[in-house]
Design an enzyme around this catalytic site. Structure first.
Site, PDB file in Angstrom:
ATOM      1  N   LYS A 136      43.405  45.498 -50.294  1.00 25.53           N
ATOM      2  CA  LYS A 136      42.220  45.201 -50.719  1.00 25.53           C
ATOM      3  C   LYS A 136      41.916  45.633 -52.110  1.00 25.53           C
ATOM      4  CE  LYS A 136      37.207  45.842 -50.579  1.00 25.53           C
ATOM      5  NZ  LYS A 136      36.020  46.726 -50.082  1.00 25.53           N
ATOM      6  N   LYS A 287      24.113  22.921 -72.929  1.00 26.88           N
ATOM      7  CA  LYS A 287      24.173  21.371 -72.959  1.00 26.88           C
ATOM      8  C   LYS A 287      24.757  20.871 -74.293  1.00 26.88           C
ATOM      9  CE  LYS A 287      20.486  20.590 -69.714  1.00 26.88           C
ATOM     10  NZ  LYS A 287      19.250  19.675 -69.340  1.00 26.88           N
ATOM     11  N   ASP A 331      20.002  13.364 -67.266  1.00 27.99           N
ATOM     12  CA  ASP A 331      18.618  13.810 -67.514  1.00 27.99           C
ATOM     13  C   ASP A 331      17.773  12.430 -67.839  1.00 27.99           C
ATOM     14  OD1 ASP A 331      18.532  16.499 -66.821  1.00 27.99           O
ATOM     15  OD2 ASP A 331      19.047  17.099 -68.831  1.00 27.99           O
TER      16      ASP A 331
END
Ligand code: NAP
Length: 511
Positions: A136, A287, A331
């Site tokens: 782990k 964006k 959009d």
């Protein structure tokens, strides 16, 4: 099979048993009992669920302050009857004969709560050579890219392995652990009771992130932004995958501000073998970065997205070893389709309308570009007049006519459609409206569209309803932009009603 493990901080044996039962009821395959604060051992024999017992010392991020020998004694006694005991790799270095002292199969672990360990590979080698049944390794993700290293560790494992990145940027290492064949992943019993940063509550892991459906072939989609923790996009898209039976999972991808961060993300995630990254939603502040990146890479970009200057959707098509990227703006399509659906009209019919766009930020720009493209006459109103002027002159005459006007004159305007793209009226300032207290002359043919979706019914929409006008709320736009993304990526029609319900439910929980 990758197990879903709920970690439980143990205060007393009764509470441990109770929380174990709750974890099992919630769908846990195994629990990890963190006995760091226990001074006495207890029996887990009748807990009814496989247990890992861990007594983590303070020097490894735990709470146990006992000397190693005393700590291991309590661990050994409590772990009698458990499936595994977890001991730190460092403990194996500090104490001789740990496997014999514990007498249970060992998970050998290493944690760094600050950063990626400098000698990560050496740690793995030491674990592989050691007595553990399971390795782990967990560390605090510096950026979302650290997750890829965790996936590589899983892909190259010599033993059953748990490889996790902690913190918000590391959430995908937990969700996608099953895709990469980890031995287990951790999910908290509830919000805020996890044992490490970034653990997702088990109910959310199962319902929101589709844990039971994830497999090696599952395609990965996600939303890239910063901040991203409160995005509704994972809920809406995963619900759509569920409803349509698509083998996909949609995850939050925290990518820091700046073009270089966005580029580094794309360059590492898109080609990563075995991740099957297939589509991205792009939100603030990336964006414009997405458009720039696709332009640099020669990706296909939808012309209107190019003109708007923003891409909110990337499709990643993989065929015969090559990857094709394309970008669009859903959009603008959402704004147009919300309106045309309400008016029962075609996009081309918008040329007959005079539209007031209130706001000149990102959404205002998208609305102006889309409406002007279809020939509408657009009047831009904005608090900062210069921005309205600049936006109007940029898009005027491309197809429709675009002019600007002073915000104070909004209520004198004679438009048929009004679109609010400012944050006026948004939570927590719900008493605000771009109309203030006087409303323009509205009729049953007028249409008022508020992009604000929190709250769903804004003061502006109430003013419009009182004046008998038609209305569109921001949820409609949000759902339609997501539906168009879903259709872009999958080629299937989106289950809009389900998606709408998810958003309405999520917003009512926030109210
Ligand atoms: P943005 O780029 O920051 O633009 C904000 C706009 O609001 C600017 O025009 C700004 O005017 C104006 N504004 C801010 N505070 C104002 C105030 N107190 N009074 C008057 N005007 C004010 O933001 P955005 O990304 O376009 O988002 C705008 C709104 O649309 C937000 O409410 C957002 O939640 C919503 N939205 C909804 C969806 C959906 O799917 N429904 C999608 C995107 C955005 P200045 O130029 O004077 O600063």
């Amino acid at each position: 099979m990758t197990l879903l493990c709920v970690p439980i901080f143990v205060r007393d044996a009764q509470q441990a048993r109770r929380d174990t039962a709750l974890a099992a009821e919630a769908g846990a395959d195994i629990v990890e009992l963190r006995i760091d604060e226990m001074t006495e051992s207890f029996s887990v024999n009748s807990f009814g669920v496989p247990c890992i017992v861990t007594n983590r010392p303070t020097w490894e991020g735990g709470r146990c302050e006992l000397a190693d020998e005393d700590r291991l004694k309590i661990l050994a006694k409590t772990a009698d009857g458990a499936a595994y005991a977890d001991v730190e790799l460092e403990t194996l270095h500090r104490v001789a004969g740990v496997p014999d002292k514990i007498g249970r199969p060992l998970i050998v672990s290493s944690h760094d709560f600050q950063t990626r360990p400098a000698k990560l590979n050496n740690l793995i080698i030491a674990m592989n050579e050691g007595p553990g049944a399971i390795n782990k390794i967990a560390w605090a993700a510096r950026t979302v890219r650290d997750n890829l290293e965790a996936f590589e560790i899983l892909q190259r494992r010599d033993k059953p392995t748990i490889a996790l990145c902690m913190g918000e940027a590391g959430i995908i290492s937990r969700i996608l652990a099953k895709k990469f064949g980890a031995f287990l992943t951790f999910a908290s019993l509830e919000d805020g009771v996890g044992t490490a940063p970034g653990q997702v509550p088990i109910a959310r892991m199962k319902r929101l992130y589709r844990w039971d459906s994830i497999g090696p072939q599952t395609k990965v989609y996600g939303v890239v932004g910063s901040p991203i923790a409160h995005s509704m996009s994972p809920a809406i898209h995963n619900a759509a995958f569920d409803q349509t039976g698509i083998d996909g999972v949609y995850v939050p991808l925290l990518v820091n501000e700046g073009y270089e961060s966005f580029k580094a993300f794309m360059e590492s995630f898109v080609p990563f073998e075995g991740l099957d990254l297939s589509g991205l939603s792009i939100t603030i502040p990336h964006k414009e970065n997405a458009l720039r990146y696709l332009t640099e890479k020669g990706g296909q970009i939808e012309p209107l997205a190019q003109r708007i200057g923003a891409v909110n959707t990337i499709a990643i098509d993989r065929q015969n070893g090559s990857v094709k990227l394309s970008g669009r703006s859903t959009d603008y399509a959402a704004i147009l389709d919300s309106i045309t659906n309400k008016l029962q009209a075609a996009r081309e019919d918008l040329a007959q309308f005079r539209v007031a766009v209130i706001g000149a930020g990102g959404t205002g720009r998208t609305a102006v570009a889309a409406l002007a493209h279809y020939g509408a006459t657009v009047v831009v109103y904005n608090r900062t007049r210069d921005r309205a002027d600049a936006l109007a002159s940029e898009f005027n005459g491309k197809t429709g006519k675009v002019v600007s006007a002073p915000m104070e004159k909004l209520c004198d305007s004679c438009c048929q459609i009004y679109i609010n793209t400012t944050s006026l009226g948004m939570h927590p300032n719900m008493d605000a409206s771009p109309f203030d207290d006087s409303v323009p002359k509205l009729s049953p043919d007028s249409l008022i569209f508020d992009a604000v979706y929190n709250p769903i019914e804004t003061k502006l929409l109430r003013q419009a309803q009182n004046a008998g006008a038609k209305t569109i709320n921001g949820v409609e736009m949000f759902v339609r932009q997501a539906a168009a993304q879903f259709e872009t990526w999958t080629g299937k029609s989106a289950p809009m009603d389900i998606m709408r319900n998810v958003v309405v439910d999520a917003l009512s929980m926030r109210a």
